[in-house]
Design a protein around this motif. Structure first.
Motif, short mmCIF file in Angstrom:
data_model
loop_
_atom_site.label_atom_id
_atom_site.label_comp_id
_atom_site.label_asym_id
_atom_site.label_seq_id
_atom_site.Cartn_x
_atom_site.Cartn_y
_atom_site.Cartn_z
N ARG A 28 36.56 -93.15 2.99
CA ARG A 28 36.57 -91.79 3.56
C ARG A 28 35.97 -90.80 2.57
O ARG A 28 35.23 -89.89 2.96
CB ARG A 28 38.03 -91.43 3.87
N LEU A 29 36.27 -91.01 1.30
CA LEU A 29 35.73 -90.14 0.26
C LEU A 29 34.21 -90.28 0.16
O LEU A 29 33.49 -89.30 -0.06
CB LEU A 29 36.37 -90.50 -1.09
N ALA A 30 33.72 -91.52 0.33
CA ALA A 30 32.27 -91.77 0.24
C ALA A 30 31.50 -91.03 1.32
O ALA A 30 30.30 -90.76 1.17
CB ALA A 30 31.99 -93.26 0.33
N ARG A 52 29.12 -86.36 -2.13
CA ARG A 52 29.97 -87.16 -3.01
C ARG A 52 29.22 -88.35 -3.62
O ARG A 52 29.40 -88.61 -4.83
CB ARG A 52 31.21 -87.64 -2.24
N PRO A 53 28.39 -89.08 -2.87
CA PRO A 53 27.69 -90.21 -3.50
C PRO A 53 26.85 -89.81 -4.71
O PRO A 53 26.77 -90.55 -5.69
CB PRO A 53 26.81 -90.75 -2.36
N THR A 109 39.17 -89.56 -12.74
CA THR A 109 39.66 -88.18 -12.68
C THR A 109 38.93 -87.42 -11.58
O THR A 109 39.53 -86.65 -10.82
CB THR A 109 39.46 -87.47 -14.03
N SER A 110 37.63 -87.65 -11.48
CA SER A 110 36.82 -87.03 -10.44
C SER A 110 37.24 -87.51 -9.05
O SER A 110 37.31 -86.72 -8.10
CB SER A 110 35.34 -87.35 -10.68
N VAL A 111 37.54 -88.80 -8.94
CA VAL A 111 38.00 -89.36 -7.66
C VAL A 111 39.30 -88.68 -7.22
O VAL A 111 39.45 -88.29 -6.06
CB VAL A 111 38.21 -90.89 -7.78
N ILE A 112 40.22 -88.52 -8.15
CA ILE A 112 41.50 -87.89 -7.84
C ILE A 112 41.30 -86.45 -7.38
O ILE A 112 41.88 -86.00 -6.39
CB ILE A 112 42.43 -87.93 -9.08
N LYS A 113 40.44 -85.73 -8.09
CA LYS A 113 40.15 -84.34 -7.72
C LYS A 113 39.54 -84.27 -6.32
O LYS A 113 39.90 -83.42 -5.50
CB LYS A 113 39.20 -83.72 -8.75
N ALA A 114 38.62 -85.20 -6.03
CA ALA A 114 37.97 -85.21 -4.72
C ALA A 114 38.94 -85.59 -3.61
O ALA A 114 38.89 -85.04 -2.51
CB ALA A 114 36.80 -86.21 -4.76
N LEU A 115 39.85 -86.52 -3.88
CA LEU A 115 40.84 -86.91 -2.88
C LEU A 115 41.71 -85.72 -2.50
O LEU A 115 42.02 -85.51 -1.33
CB LEU A 115 41.73 -88.04 -3.42
N ARG A 116 42.07 -84.94 -3.49
CA ARG A 116 42.92 -83.76 -3.23
C ARG A 116 42.19 -82.72 -2.41
O ARG A 116 42.83 -81.91 -1.71
CB ARG A 116 43.39 -83.16 -4.56
N ALA A 117 40.87 -82.73 -2.49
CA ALA A 117 40.08 -81.70 -1.79
C ALA A 117 39.68 -82.11 -0.38
O ALA A 117 39.26 -81.24 0.40
CB ALA A 117 38.83 -81.38 -2.61
N VAL A 118 39.81 -83.40 -0.05
CA VAL A 118 39.40 -83.88 1.27
C VAL A 118 40.38 -83.37 2.33
O VAL A 118 41.59 -83.53 2.19
CB VAL A 118 39.35 -85.42 1.31
#
Length: 217
Positions: A167-169, A174-175, A206-215
């Motif tokens: 979902r993040l991809a 994001r890619p 860390t970037s993945v975590i930040k992006a997950l929180r923003a989705v």
């Protein structure tokens, strides 16, 4: 031939892998019931094999059993996905550092090949292809690291988190962000710089975590 209640080791391995793959790929939706009789018919194996597979997948966190209602696909919440990524950050940082210590010239060439394929996938807008290469890169780094215990831990964590990862991809832009982070990891490993490799791996998660929180939910 296995009976209704018996299963061979080979069948157990095959059916477990088949159900795991179906869950990871989204063929079975979160909270979907997993009925032994239906799975037995679908995959052409004994119910005993299905039962053993569901038990193993429950231990892996992909399936959950509800009293008096049977098994269903476990839905991983966003909070859980973030926790999983936090654990991955530590373990994958270790693996990246160890990979930088152990990487051979042949493995460097292989990582550079993955790098080029990732660049191409992002440039061409092939999100699914990039996602596959992302998974392949992480797996190869773990293999190069020689950290077998970490490999097993990460296999389970990534399987539980795969829907959130995909979902993040799909998030616009994001890619490109992810690619730059992966290139930093590859450069550090290929440069045989353990500390830099660990920092790059941790920065990526860390970037993945930040992006997950923003989705958006």
């Amino acid at each position: 031939m296995p009976t209704h209640e018996q299963t061979t080791d080979a069948e157990h391995i095959d059916i477990t892998a088949a159900i795991r793959k179906a869950i990871v790929q989204g063929d079975f939706a979160p909270n979907q019931r997993l009925v032994e009789a239906d799975l037995s018919e679908q995959f052409g194996v004994s119910r005993g094999g299905v039962r053993a597979a569901l038990f193993e997948l429950t231990n892996e966190g992909l399936v959950e059993r509800i009293q008096h209602r049977g098994a269903r696909v476990r839905a991983v919440t966003l909070d859980e996905a973030i926790e999983i990524s936090e654990v991955r950050m530590v373990v994958e940082g270790l693996c990246a550092a160890k990979a930088a210590e152990h990487v051979s010239d042949e493995q460097i060439a292989e990582l550079r090949g993955i790098e080029e394929a990732m660049r191409t996938a992002v440039a061409d807008g092939h999100v699914v292809r990039y996602s596959e290469l992302n998974k392949a890169l992480h797996g190869r780094i773990i293999e190069i690291s020689g950290q077998h215990t970490a490999a097993e831990v990460l296999r389970r964590l990534r399987a539980q988190n795969v829907r959130h990862q995909f979902r993040l991809a799909l998030v616009p832009g994001r890619p490109n962000v992810s690619l730059a982070e992966h290139l930093a990891i590859i450069d550090a490993i290929c440069g045989r710089a353990p500390d830099a490799a660990e920092r790059a791996a941790r920065a990526h998660l860390t970037s993945v975590i930040k992006a997950l929180r923003a989705v958006p939910a």
